[in-house]
Design a protein around this motif. Structure first.
Motif, PDB file in Angstrom:
ATOM      1  N   ASN A   1      21.139   5.301   4.905  1.00 27.59           N
ATOM      2  CA  ASN A   1      19.693   5.280   4.709  1.00 27.59           C
ATOM      3  C   ASN A   1      19.189   3.998   4.058  1.00 27.59           C
ATOM      4  N   ILE A   2      20.086   3.105   3.686  1.00 28.48           N
ATOM      5  CA  ILE A   2      19.663   1.917   2.936  1.00 28.48           C
ATOM      6  C   ILE A   2      19.066   0.857   3.852  1.00 28.48           C
ATOM      7  N   VAL A   3      19.748   0.515   4.939  1.00 28.78           N
ATOM      8  CA  VAL A   3      19.285  -0.571   5.819  1.00 28.78           C
ATOM      9  C   VAL A   3      18.150  -0.065   6.703  1.00 28.78           C
ATOM     10  N   VAL A   4      17.036  -0.800   6.706  1.00 25.54           N
ATOM     11  CA  VAL A   4      15.880  -0.384   7.503  1.00 25.54           C
ATOM     12  C   VAL A   4      15.574  -1.345   8.652  1.00 25.54           C
ATOM     13  N   ALA A   5      16.154  -2.538   8.629  1.00 26.23           N
ATOM     14  CA  ALA A   5      15.929  -3.503   9.724  1.00 26.23           C
ATOM     15  C   ALA A   5      17.051  -4.530   9.707  1.00 26.23           C
ATOM     16  N   ASP A   6      17.381  -5.045  10.888  1.00 27.39           N
ATOM     17  CA  ASP A   6      18.442  -6.047  11.006  1.00 27.39           C
ATOM     18  C   ASP A   6      17.918  -7.454  11.239  1.00 27.39           C
ATOM     19  N   ASP A   7      16.716  -7.572  11.809  1.00 28.07           N
ATOM     20  CA  ASP A   7      16.174  -8.878  12.172  1.00 28.07           C
ATOM     21  C   ASP A   7      14.729  -9.001  11.684  1.00 28.07           C
ATOM     22  N   THR A   8      14.253 -10.245  11.684  1.00 26.01           N
ATOM     23  CA  THR A   8      12.878 -10.539  11.273  1.00 26.01           C
ATOM     24  C   THR A   8      12.155 -11.288  12.382  1.00 26.01           C
ATOM     25  N   LEU A   9      10.885 -10.973  12.563  1.00 25.31           N
ATOM     26  CA  LEU A   9      10.010 -11.746  13.435  1.00 25.31           C
ATOM     27  C   LEU A   9       9.018 -12.514  12.579  1.00 25.31           C
ATOM     28  N   LEU A  10       8.977 -13.832  12.749  1.00 26.28           N
ATOM     29  CA  LEU A  10       7.938 -14.666  12.145  1.00 26.28           C
ATOM     30  C   LEU A  10       6.820 -14.803  13.161  1.00 26.28           C
ATOM     31  N   ILE A  11       5.608 -14.451  12.777  1.00 26.74           N
ATOM     32  CA  ILE A  11       4.513 -14.389  13.738  1.00 26.74           C
ATOM     33  C   ILE A  11       3.325 -15.189  13.221  1.00 26.74           C
ATOM     34  N   ALA A  12       2.779 -16.038  14.079  1.00 22.13           N
ATOM     35  CA  ALA A  12       1.640 -16.883  13.728  1.00 22.13           C
ATOM     36  C   ALA A  12       0.356 -16.299  14.298  1.00 22.13           C
ATOM     37  N   GLY A  13      -0.719 -16.409  13.520  1.00 22.72           N
ATOM     38  CA  GLY A  13      -2.003 -15.897  13.970  1.00 22.72           C
ATOM     39  C   GLY A  13      -2.883 -16.936  14.626  1.00 22.72           C
TER      40      GLY A  13
ATOM     41  N   ALA B   1      -3.078 -21.524  15.869  1.00 23.58           N
ATOM     42  CA  ALA B   1      -2.329 -22.757  16.105  1.00 23.58           C
ATOM     43  C   ALA B   1      -1.918 -23.404  14.787  1.00 23.58           C
ATOM     44  N   ALA B   2      -2.811 -23.362  13.806  1.00 20.10           N
ATOM     45  CA  ALA B   2      -2.478 -23.927  12.498  1.00 20.10           C
ATOM     46  C   ALA B   2      -1.349 -23.140  11.835  1.00 20.10           C
ATOM     47  N   ASP B   3      -1.374 -21.820  11.984  1.00 14.87           N
ATOM     48  CA  ASP B   3      -0.295 -20.999  11.437  1.00 14.87           C
ATOM     49  C   ASP B   3       1.021 -21.297  12.145  1.00 14.87           C
ATOM     50  N   ARG B   4       0.975 -21.496  13.447  1.00 14.95           N
ATOM     51  CA  ARG B   4       2.194 -21.813  14.197  1.00 14.95           C
ATOM     52  C   ARG B   4       2.755 -23.150  13.724  1.00 14.95           C
ATOM     53  N   ALA B   5       1.893 -24.128  13.458  1.00 17.20           N
ATOM     54  CA  ALA B   5       2.371 -25.416  12.951  1.00 17.20           C
ATOM     55  C   ALA B   5       3.042 -25.250  11.595  1.00 17.20           C
ATOM     56  N   TYR B   6       2.485 -24.373  10.776  1.00 22.62           N
ATOM     57  CA  TYR B   6       3.084 -24.078   9.461  1.00 22.62           C
ATOM     58  C   TYR B   6       4.492 -23.500   9.637  1.00 22.62           C
ATOM     59  N   LEU B   7       4.631 -22.532  10.548  1.00 21.16           N
ATOM     60  CA  LEU B   7       5.939 -21.930  10.797  1.00 21.16           C
ATOM     61  C   LEU B   7       6.907 -22.936  11.419  1.00 21.16           C
ATOM     62  N   ASP B   8       6.406 -23.791  12.296  1.00 20.52           N
ATOM     63  CA  ASP B   8       7.261 -24.796  12.918  1.00 20.52           C
ATOM     64  C   ASP B   8       7.884 -25.709  11.859  1.00 20.52           C
TER      65      ASP B   8
ATOM     66  N   TRP C   1      -0.832 -15.359   8.808  1.00 21.74           N
ATOM     67  CA  TRP C   1      -1.990 -14.826   9.510  1.00 21.74           C
ATOM     68  C   TRP C   1      -3.265 -15.488   9.001  1.00 21.74           C
ATOM     69  N   HIS C   2      -3.722 -16.500   9.743  1.00 22.50           N
ATOM     70  CA  HIS C   2      -4.947 -17.228   9.415  1.00 22.50           C
ATOM     71  C   HIS C   2      -4.922 -17.733   7.971  1.00 22.50           C
ATOM     72  N   GLY C   3      -3.798 -18.368   7.648  1.00 26.19           N
ATOM     73  CA  GLY C   3      -3.652 -19.034   6.357  1.00 26.19           C
ATOM     74  C   GLY C   3      -3.094 -18.174   5.240  1.00 26.19           C
ATOM     75  N   ARG C   4      -2.896 -16.884   5.492  1.00 29.15           N
ATOM     76  CA  ARG C   4      -2.318 -16.008   4.465  1.00 29.15           C
ATOM     77  C   ARG C   4      -1.006 -15.432   4.960  1.00 29.15           C
ATOM     78  N   ASN C   5      -0.160 -15.056   4.000  1.00 25.73           N
ATOM     79  CA  ASN C   5       1.112 -14.419   4.337  1.00 25.73           C
ATOM     80  C   ASN C   5       0.978 -12.904   4.223  1.00 25.73           C
ATOM     81  N   VAL C   6       1.626 -12.204   5.122  1.00 27.42           N
ATOM     82  CA  VAL C   6       1.668 -10.746   5.062  1.00 27.42           C
ATOM     83  C   VAL C   6       2.999 -10.305   5.652  1.00 27.42           C
ATOM     84  N   TYR C   7       3.606  -9.307   5.062  1.00 22.54           N
ATOM     85  CA  TYR C   7       4.824  -8.774   5.668  1.00 22.54           C
ATOM     86  C   TYR C   7       4.740  -7.266   5.795  1.00 22.54           C
TER      87      TYR C   7
END
Length: 350
Positions: A82-94, A96-103, A234-240
């Protein structure tokens, strides 16, 4: 009776260090004043080797990578599905500016950790992995092996394992480590932000940073929760968004905390989280909001945890910030080296 380590603090770092000490033959007693003051109780549980570090965080990235590599052995030791809830992460940009930040962030990661499994994803590829995502992301990345644990399930399993191994858990607040003089040969201070008040003269550079965590529960009308950790720029803010059985947790707010007793969520932080998360994952609108919490994370000035020996009897492990879960096994290894073995200790003090 043997040499004893007394651990002050029952969060992820303190408990993981306690288990390592037991493995080395120490008797262990843990003082914990309850979940209401633990930063680990209000956490996403992300094992953020890649998702947390960015340009300028070379030392933190190296430390995180080494610690995250120790997580499989720790999870195998706890043996709780019951401890592990996910194996991978998706980084998602909202945008073009957010995508440049992630790049830029990913370019840094790939330069420092060339073996990291990071794959660029188009909007359609992201939606193929998480069909409930918004139709308007500007692409992103998949971080293979960048998972997450259920923070509360992990703490509960760790406490059970410690008790089974012979540790003594005492639910009591410690205000002065001098009160422990008659019972402990070694003291580990791992009390988060409150560690500073237990050290004569305090811990310079340790400060508090407040952040909200929201817990949402799926209803009969809701889409399923995500299968991955979703980290949105997401439009200049982080959310997970981090999966939990039957729901998920939301987080990413952070701001300076000057009143360390204030764990009341701020309306603005909660509103930002819900707004961004519902745009990113529109199906959240039908989920039930079941908990709104805030915690005070112990931050150091340089972003690195403070793990060192203070004197011949006292060790401190604090200042892990947002990365307490990811850094716990690595910190336990550092503390083991500082403690040495109980046999060596008894020979040196004979």
């Amino acid at each position: 009776m043997g040499a004893q380590v007394t651990v002050v603090g029952g969060g992820a770092v303190g408990l993981t260090c306690a288990l390592a000490a037991i493995d080395d033959g120490w008797r262990v007693r843990i003082y914990d004043d309850g979940p209401q003051r633990r930063a680990a109780q209000v956490a996403g549980g992300m094992l953020g080797c890649l998702g947390e570090a960015g340009p300028g965080d070379d030392a933190l990235l190296e430390l995180s990578a080494e610690s995250v590599a120790r997580w499989p052995a720790l999870l195998a030791r706890l043996n709780d599905p019951n401890i592990v809830v996910a194996d991978d992460t998706l980084l998602i940009a909202g945008s073009a500016a957010d995508r440049a930040y992630l790049d830029d962030a990913v370019a840094f990661l790939q330069a420092r950790l060339p073996g990291a499994r990071i794959v660029a994803q188009s909007a359609s590829e992201l939606r193929a992995r998480e069909p409930a995502l918004t139709r308007a992301p500007s692409g992103g990345y998949r971080l293979t092996g960048e998972g997450a644990v259920d923070n509360r399930a992990f703490l509960a399993a760790l406490r059970r394992r410690l008790v089974d191994a012979g540790a003594e858990l005492v639910e009591r607040r410690v205000d002065d480590v001098a009160d422990l003089a008659g019972e402990a040969t070694q003291v580990l201070i791992a009390a988060g932000l409150e560690s500073s008040s237990l050290v004569p003269g305090g811990l310079p550079g340790l400060r508090g940073e407040k952040g909200e965590i929201l817990r949402l529960r799926r209803t009969a009308e809701s889409v399923p929760p995500p299968r991955h950790v979703i980290r949105g720029r997401w439009h200049g803010r982080n959310v997970y968004l981090v999966p939990r059985p039957g729901g998920l947790v939301l987080g990413a707010t952070q701001y300076e905390s000057y009143d360390h007793s204030d764990r009341g969520p701020q309306a603005g932080g909660v509103a930002d989280l819900l707004t961004d998360a519902c745009e990113l994952f529109p199906g959240l609108r039908t989920y039930e909001l079941v908990e709104v919490s805030a915690g005070i994370r112990p931050m150091s000035d340089d972003g690195l945890p403070i793990v060192r020996r203070l004197d011949d009897r006292t060790i401190v492990a604090a200042g892990h910030g947002r990365n307490g879960f990811a850094l716990s096994p690595g910190t336990a290894q550092q503390v083991r080296k500082l403690l040495g073995s109980p046999a060596d200790y008894e020979r040196n003090t004979a």
